[in-house]
Every structure is written in C-alpha cells, then in structure tokens.
Design a protein around this motif. Structure first.
Motif, PDB file in Angstrom:
ATOM      1  N   MET A  98     108.665  34.753  64.382  1.00 11.76           N
ATOM      2  CA  MET A  98     107.594  34.853  65.198  1.00 11.76           C
ATOM      3  C   MET A  98     107.446  34.207  66.517  1.00 11.76           C
ATOM      4  N   THR A  99     108.587  34.633  67.091  1.00 13.75           N
ATOM      5  CA  THR A  99     108.557  33.782  68.570  1.00 13.75           C
ATOM      6  C   THR A  99     108.960  34.614  69.541  1.00 13.75           C
ATOM      7  N   SER A 100     108.720  34.411  70.888  1.00 15.02           N
ATOM      8  CA  SER A 100     108.990  35.117  71.961  1.00 15.02           C
ATOM      9  C   SER A 100     108.816  34.249  73.156  1.00 15.02           C
ATOM     10  N   PRO A 101     109.418  34.699  74.367  1.00 11.45           N
ATOM     11  CA  PRO A 101     109.261  33.649  75.541  1.00 11.45           C
ATOM     12  C   PRO A 101     107.815  33.614  75.846  1.00 11.45           C
ATOM     13  N   VAL A 102     107.452  32.516  76.337  1.00 13.69           N
ATOM     14  CA  VAL A 102     106.159  32.431  76.513  1.00 13.69           C
ATOM     15  C   VAL A 102     105.878  31.258  77.802  1.00 13.69           C
ATOM     16  N   THR A 103     104.935  31.469  78.401  1.00 13.96           N
ATOM     17  CA  THR A 103     104.513  30.543  79.591  1.00 13.96           C
ATOM     18  C   THR A 103     103.213  29.790  78.845  1.00 13.96           C
ATOM     19  N   LEU A 104     103.175  29.739  77.672  1.00  8.44           N
ATOM     20  CA  LEU A 104     101.809  29.066  77.387  1.00  8.44           C
ATOM     21  C   LEU A 104     102.040  27.725  77.695  1.00  8.44           C
ATOM     22  N   PRO A 105     102.119  27.023  77.309  1.00 13.07           N
ATOM     23  CA  PRO A 105     102.888  25.804  78.136  1.00 13.07           C
ATOM     24  C   PRO A 105     104.062  25.737  77.075  1.00 13.07           C
ATOM     25  N   PHE A 106     104.488  26.271  76.081  1.00 10.35           N
ATOM     26  CA  PHE A 106     105.642  26.045  75.359  1.00 10.35           C
ATOM     27  C   PHE A 106     106.664  27.146  75.640  1.00 10.35           C
ATOM     28  N   ASP A 107     107.890  26.600  75.893  1.00 12.12           N
ATOM     29  CA  ASP A 107     108.926  27.520  76.384  1.00 12.12           C
ATOM     30  C   ASP A 107     109.415  28.031  75.023  1.00 12.12           C
ATOM     31  N   ALA A 108     109.299  29.510  75.137  1.00 13.42           N
ATOM     32  CA  ALA A 108     109.898  30.495  74.052  1.00 13.42           C
ATOM     33  C   ALA A 108     109.345  30.143  72.866  1.00 13.42           C
ATOM     34  N   LEU A 109     108.178  29.952  72.479  1.00 14.58           N
ATOM     35  CA  LEU A 109     107.446  29.817  71.250  1.00 14.58           C
ATOM     36  C   LEU A 109     106.361  30.721  70.917  1.00 14.58           C
ATOM     37  N   SER A 172      94.508  29.637  85.348  1.00 11.07           N
ATOM     38  CA  SER A 172      95.105  30.020  84.031  1.00 11.07           C
ATOM     39  C   SER A 172      95.656  31.230  84.183  1.00 11.07           C
ATOM     40  N   LEU A 173      96.101  31.798  85.052  1.00 14.86           N
ATOM     41  CA  LEU A 173      96.674  33.054  84.779  1.00 14.86           C
ATOM     42  C   LEU A 173      97.913  33.183  83.879  1.00 14.86           C
ATOM     43  N   MET A 174      98.089  33.984  83.006  1.00 12.03           N
ATOM     44  CA  MET A 174      99.409  34.130  81.918  1.00 12.03           C
ATOM     45  C   MET A 174     100.109  35.659  82.402  1.00 12.03           C
ATOM     46  N   PRO A 175     101.059  35.662  83.115  1.00  9.07           N
ATOM     47  CA  PRO A 175     101.353  37.019  83.543  1.00  9.07           C
ATOM     48  C   PRO A 175     102.127  37.965  82.688  1.00  9.07           C
ATOM     49  N   MET A 227      96.697  13.530  76.627  1.00 10.08           N
ATOM     50  CA  MET A 227      97.444  14.105  77.831  1.00 10.08           C
ATOM     51  C   MET A 227      97.700  15.339  77.903  1.00 10.08           C
ATOM     52  N   LEU A 228      97.046  16.206  78.715  1.00  9.94           N
ATOM     53  CA  LEU A 228      97.324  17.639  78.737  1.00  9.94           C
ATOM     54  C   LEU A 228      98.200  18.165  79.807  1.00  9.94           C
ATOM     55  N   ILE A 229      99.225  19.222  79.754  1.00  7.35           N
ATOM     56  CA  ILE A 229      99.905  19.547  80.681  1.00  7.35           C
ATOM     57  C   ILE A 229      98.763  20.629  81.701  1.00  7.35           C
ATOM     58  N   PRO A 230      99.189  20.626  83.002  1.00 11.63           N
ATOM     59  CA  PRO A 230      98.149  21.379  83.975  1.00 11.63           C
ATOM     60  C   PRO A 230      97.551  22.827  83.562  1.00 11.63           C
ATOM     61  N   GLU A 231      98.603  23.450  82.580  1.00  7.19           N
ATOM     62  CA  GLU A 231      97.965  24.716  82.433  1.00  7.19           C
ATOM     63  C   GLU A 231      96.784  24.484  81.319  1.00  7.19           C
ATOM     64  N   TRP A 232      96.626  23.554  80.711  1.00  5.39           N
ATOM     65  CA  TRP A 232      95.542  23.274  79.773  1.00  5.39           C
ATOM     66  C   TRP A 232      94.325  22.544  80.397  1.00  5.39           C
ATOM     67  N   THR A 233      93.002  22.504  80.304  1.00  6.71           N
ATOM     68  CA  THR A 233      91.978  21.569  80.662  1.00  6.71           C
ATOM     69  C   THR A 233      91.176  21.512  79.663  1.00  6.71           C
ATOM     70  N   LEU A 234      90.633  20.110  79.376  1.00 10.51           N
ATOM     71  CA  LEU A 234      89.549  20.035  78.133  1.00 10.51           C
ATOM     72  C   LEU A 234      88.137  20.437  78.734  1.00 10.51           C
ATOM     73  N   SER A 235      87.537  21.296  77.569  1.00 10.49           N
ATOM     74  CA  SER A 235      86.394  21.792  78.014  1.00 10.49           C
ATOM     75  C   SER A 235      85.211  21.026  77.171  1.00 10.49           C
ATOM     76  N   VAL A 236      85.483  20.922  76.002  1.00 11.59           N
ATOM     77  CA  VAL A 236      84.437  20.268  75.134  1.00 11.59           C
ATOM     78  C   VAL A 236      85.325  19.161  74.390  1.00 11.59           C
ATOM     79  N   ILE A 237      84.732  18.053  74.139  1.00 13.17           N
ATOM     80  CA  ILE A 237      85.179  16.990  73.217  1.00 13.17           C
ATOM     81  C   ILE A 237      84.121  16.494  72.320  1.00 13.17           C
TER      82      ILE A 237
END
Length: 380
Positions: A98-109, A172-175, A227-237
């Motif tokens: 259940m894995t494939s390279p990804v730039t979600l911010p997990f590498d290859a996950l 947050s583009l995910m090509p 603390m989130l990586i730059p690709e993610w932003t908190l919207s509601v907490i």
C-alpha cells in the motif's frame, strides 16, 4: 495470448538462433528485452527500462501461468527458473505494501497506484538530443491548461514553485504524472517525462482531524507542542489557541485527569481530547463503496507533524492512515491490494511501529500514555 513452450526457438534473418526475448510491460509502456535466466539480471533489466520504480520494491508478475487462475501473481526469485521459459509477457510493478512514492510530505509512503499503472506514454514524442528543454502542459485544479518550458533535470520542488506562479499561485500543489505523485526531491527526467507531456496540479489533500488523547495515572500539567512541515497548515484547532509560524506551530497547556479528560488552561474548557484540522474523515470513507488504505509508520508521521510533550510520556502511539476511494470498475487493477486485505491485520502493528515486546504498556493505566489517530484522503 499464446504461451511459448520451453523448447521454442526463434531465428533471425541470418538463419542463426537468437537469444529468446520476452516483453516487459508497465502501464502503457512495452519493452522487448532479452530473457534472463538470472532473476537479479531480469530485475536489472526492468529497472533500466522503468526507472520510476525503485529496485528494492520492484516486482515481476504474470497472470498466464496455469496456477494463476487468470489473476496476476508475484514471481519470486525461488521460482523464476521454473517459469521463465513459460513467459512471453511479464508485468513490472511496485511491490504492494500500500505504498507509492509521494510528496505528501512523507517520502515514498502513499497508497500504491493500481498494480500496473505508471505515467502515461506518448505515441509520438518530440525528442531533441541537443536540447535539454522540454515543454510541459500544466493542468491546474480548475482545469485550465498552460504550457511552460523547463529542463528535464529540474527537481520537482523547483518545478512546483514555477507551476504555482504560472497557474496563479494555487497553494499546496501535489503534481501528478498519470497516476504517479511526483516526489519533490526527484527530477522530471527520473520519471521519463518528455516533451509535450501533461502534469496535473491537484490541490494537496487535507489532513483529517487527528485527535490526541492524553491518559495519566494522576492529575498533571502537560505541555503539548505540534509543529508541521511547510506543506501543511493548521486550519481549525480545538481547544482554540493562537498558532505560530504562519499556522504551522501550535502549543496547548492542559491539565490531565485520571478519567482521561483534559482542562485547557487558556480557555478553561474541559475536553476529551485535543485535535487539529477540522474535517472529520469518517464520512469521507463512508461515501466510497471500496477504498484502498495504508497506515503510516510513526517515524514517518513524526517527520511531517512533530509532536513534543512535556513531561515525557511513557508510551506514545500515533496512528495515521492514508486512504482513497476505488471505483468498482477499477478493482481488477488492485488484485494485490485485495490479497493484502485478506491477511492478518496484526501486520499493521509493525508498520505503525507499535512496540510488540510489551503490548500491555499501551493499556497500562499506571503509565502516562498518549494516543493520536487521524487520516488523509487522497484524490481518486
């Protein structure tokens, strides 16, 4: 489809016997190659022609052997010599975890693509060996198409930055190239992207309501920092506190209680848990008749969303799931994933990274324990 017998020979125009060949296929691409009796050499050949699949996860498959029942099965090294002479076409695919390279911010996950899909091939390509520049069609989230010229050696993250400017600054583009999500650290060349190809720019999927539970044997004051990586932003907490660093850093000060409830000092609210992002993802799952899913290791999730708690908990379990809806007519492309679903679900314990040496610790009420769970829906 015919199957060659083990003594079939082919002859060239010279009348001399030529080495037997077979066809490797991945997605739309077909390549005729030399039949290698060595499994490792056959893998080398597959890697050469399909470089988008890392060698450590590449798998050879066939659905034409007698005991396949028409379904694709993995051909392992220990049986390769027994079946190599019976094969005319071999499917090259990614080992299903259940894995494939990804730039979600997990590498290859991320969740794997269907068993045999890769980026699209073009019937006609405009190759120019003297020019490293290629024209790429950018398909924005709105469906608009714009064309840009880039070097084949451009890294994906640099390409995304340029694409944002050209497409109007979509965040947050995910090509994606075909069904492949492009890894930010790789080059366009590594995906065999050619002149005239299209790259889709769907928006990054949102993280769905990770919930943090704090269980302590006595009432204590606890400081929680996320603390989130730059690709993610908190919207509601919730409970609501001020965010920092452009919405990527949050801190809660809470008082834990023995019944599992919490008191957040800033608001004075009594709550059952802390959560960040707002969209509850269970309805997202229920809207699909079929889904593909995988769980992310705690180490990988920590790289994307770092969680710091003081005092230090005795046990921390962070469970995060990626999932996507699968159309019924595409189920045949997910045969391996369906076989995974029939296996013991206990295998996910090792994937997530839960300590098997002493599983009782996660339920030991005498310990300070943290449990977080959440998920992310990927585009269909």
């Amino acid at each position: 489809m015919s199957v060659f017998s083990s003594n079939t020979q082919t002859q060239g125009r010279t009348g001399l016997q030529e080495p037997r060949r077979l066809v490797l296929k991945h997605g739309h691409k077909r390549v005729k190659v030399k039949r290698q009796r060595s499994y490792d050499l056959m893998l080398d050949s597959a890697c050469k022609h399909f470089p988008s699949i890392p060698r450590d996860v590449i798998t050879l498959q066939s659905n034409k052997l007698d005991d396949c029942d028409g379904r694709y099965v993995d051909i392992t090294a220990d049986v390769w010599d027994d079946v190599v002479d019976l094969l005319t076409i071999v499917r090259v695919t990614r080992r299903v975890e259940m894995t494939s390279p990804v730039t979600l911010p997990f590498d290859a996950l991320a969740i794997s693509s269907p068993d045999d899909q890769s980026g699209p091939s073009q019937v006609e390509r405009r190759h120019n060996s003297h020019n490293n520049k290629i024209s790429i069609k950018l398909v924005s989230p709105s469906g608009d198409i714009k064309t840009t010229q880039v070097s084949r050696d451009t890294r994906v993250d640099k390409f995304v930055a340029k694409a944002c400017e050209i497409s109007g600054g979509y965040p947050s583009l995910m090509p994606t190239f075909g069904t492949i999500v492009l890894n930010a650290k790789r080059s366009l060349r590594s995906y065999n992207i050619e002149d005239g190809d299209s790259i889709n720019l769907p928006p990054m999927p949102h993280v769905k309501k990770p919930i943090i539970y704090l269980y302590s044997p006595s009432n204590i004051d606890v400081f929680v920092k996320l603390m989130l990586i730059p690709e993610w932003t908190l919207s509601v907490i919730y409970p609501v506190v001020a965010t920092k660093d452009h919405g990527q850093h949050i801190e809660w000060n809470v008082r834990t209680h023995r019944d599992g409830s919490l008191t957040e000092y800033n608001s004075g609210l009594d709550v059952a848990y802390l959560f960040w992002e707002a969209d509850y993802w269970l309805p997202s799952i229920l809207k699909h008749e079929y889904i593909a899913l995988r769980f992310i290791s705690q180490a990988a999730y920590e790289r994307a969303a770092s969680l710091s708690i003081s005092p230090q908990p005795d046990v921390v379990t962070r469970v995060f799931m990626l999932f996507k809806g699968i159309h019924k007519e595409h189920l045949a492309n997910w045969a391996n994933a369906q076989m995974q679903a029939e296996k013991d679900v206990g295998g996910w314990v090792d994937v997530v990274g839960v300590d098997r040496s002493d599983p009782a610790r996660a339920g030991d009420a005498t310990l300070f324990r943290v449990l977080e769970w959440g998920g992310m829906e990927l585009p269909v």
